[in-house]
Design an enzyme around this catalytic site. Structure first.
Site, short mmCIF file in Angstrom:
data_model
loop_
_atom_site.label_atom_id
_atom_site.label_comp_id
_atom_site.label_asym_id
_atom_site.label_seq_id
_atom_site.Cartn_x
_atom_site.Cartn_y
_atom_site.Cartn_z
N ASP A 111 3.40 2.27 -19.91
CA ASP A 111 2.30 3.02 -19.99
C ASP A 111 2.22 4.11 -18.90
O ASP A 111 1.39 4.30 -18.26
CB ASP A 111 1.22 1.87 -19.57
CG ASP A 111 -0.26 2.38 -19.74
OD1 ASP A 111 -0.52 3.37 -20.72
OD2 ASP A 111 -1.22 1.92 -19.37
N TRP A 153 0.98 -1.06 -0.02
CA TRP A 153 -0.03 0.13 -0.03
C TRP A 153 0.79 1.18 0.00
O TRP A 153 1.88 1.31 0.87
CB TRP A 153 -0.92 -0.09 1.29
CG TRP A 153 -1.47 1.44 1.22
CD1 TRP A 153 -1.41 2.25 2.19
CD2 TRP A 153 -2.81 1.79 0.72
NE1 TRP A 153 -2.25 3.22 1.99
CE2 TRP A 153 -3.37 2.99 1.17
CE3 TRP A 153 -3.88 1.10 -0.37
CZ2 TRP A 153 -4.25 3.60 0.46
CZ3 TRP A 153 -4.70 1.70 -0.85
CH2 TRP A 153 -4.90 3.08 -0.46
N ILE A 154 0.81 2.03 -0.99
CA ILE A 154 1.58 3.44 -1.15
C ILE A 154 0.38 4.69 -0.38
O ILE A 154 -0.41 4.93 -0.92
CB ILE A 154 1.86 3.78 -2.43
CG1 ILE A 154 2.67 2.49 -3.21
CG2 ILE A 154 2.67 4.89 -2.44
CD1 ILE A 154 4.04 2.27 -2.34
#
Length: 247
Positions: free
Chosen positions: A154, A48-49
């Site tokens: 991307d 989790w950032i």
């Protein structure tokens, strides 16, 4: 779209891309904890950032420009990758090539052309122009002036974050080895990268002469992908690029 037979699943390919980027040690991506196949589908479990919406975007973008230039220094013997993956929801073929021109023509433009034909998104004039462009790529691309660079693949504004320490974080890769100009062309296509990003990249590794002229040529792949994903709303942009190069 289901994965073609023999391809990794989308989340498996994403996990492999994150591992490859992380292994360079030059930029931050979420650590992959695990990839699971479950009866309902698949799961990618990652770090989790914690992000900071009020973070200093100018400073983070400057750091991102320098880190991206360092990422692009990581090279390989061939263009492509040892596995196929996805750009957004679209399969992305990465058959290794020694020639960048041939890779861009066959693995990128031709692949999107074939999808657009299947979906009825290439009216005759658009198809003729695209095929004429593919036949004449050597007018703009010279293999002698390119080298394989590790690309996120991307990198648009929605795929970079700022963590609570002010560091840029990249997510949702579509990795391959390609010409670094192709990466920067996408960064420029939809905006979201401050001038500090461009300046820092150029200070670390200036682009070669003619890069500005080639930029729409590399943006064409992503415009064709958006045409295939979202329909004719992207047709006018595709046509404008084709007219620029082949009239």
């Amino acid at each position: 779209m289901p994965p073609p037979r023999g391809w990794p699943t989308p989340l498996e390919a994403e996990a492999r891309g994150l591992h490859l980027l992380a292994a360079t040690g030059v930029l931050r991506v979420p650590a992959v904890i695990g990839h699971l196949v479950v009866p309902q589908g698949e799961l990618l479990i990652s770090e989790w950032i914690e992000t900071d919406a009020r973070g200093n975007q100018q400073a983070a973008a400057e750091r991102l420009g320098a880190e991206l230039a360092a990422l692009h220094r990581h090279s390989a013997p061939c263009y492509g990758l040892d596995h196929h993956n996805y750009c957004g929801a679209t399969p992305q073929r990465n058959t290794p090539y020694r020639s960048w021109l041939a890779f861009w023509r066959d693995e990128r433009l031709a692949f999107q052309r074939d999808l657009a034909l299947q979906r009825g998104l290439l009216p005759p004039q658009r198809q003729r122009r695209l095929e004429r462009l593919m036949e004449r790529l050597d007018l703009w691309i010279a293999d002698a002036l390119t080298q394989p660079a590790l690309l996120h693949g991307d990198l648009w504004s929605g795929n970079w974050l700022i963590d609570t320490q002010g560091r840029p974080v990249l997510i949702d890769p579509a990795v391959s080895y390609g010409d670094r100009e192709a990466e920067l062309a996408l960064c420029d296509l939809f905006g979201g990268f401050p001038e500090t990003f461009w300046r820092a990249y150029a200070e670390c590794w200036p682009l070669p002469a003619g890069a500005a002229e080639r930029r729409p040529l590399y943006q064409l792949y992503h415009l064709l992908n958006h045409l295939n994903l979202f329909g004719e709303s992207y047709g006018a942009q595709v046509d404008a690029v084709l007219r620029r190069y082949v009239g």
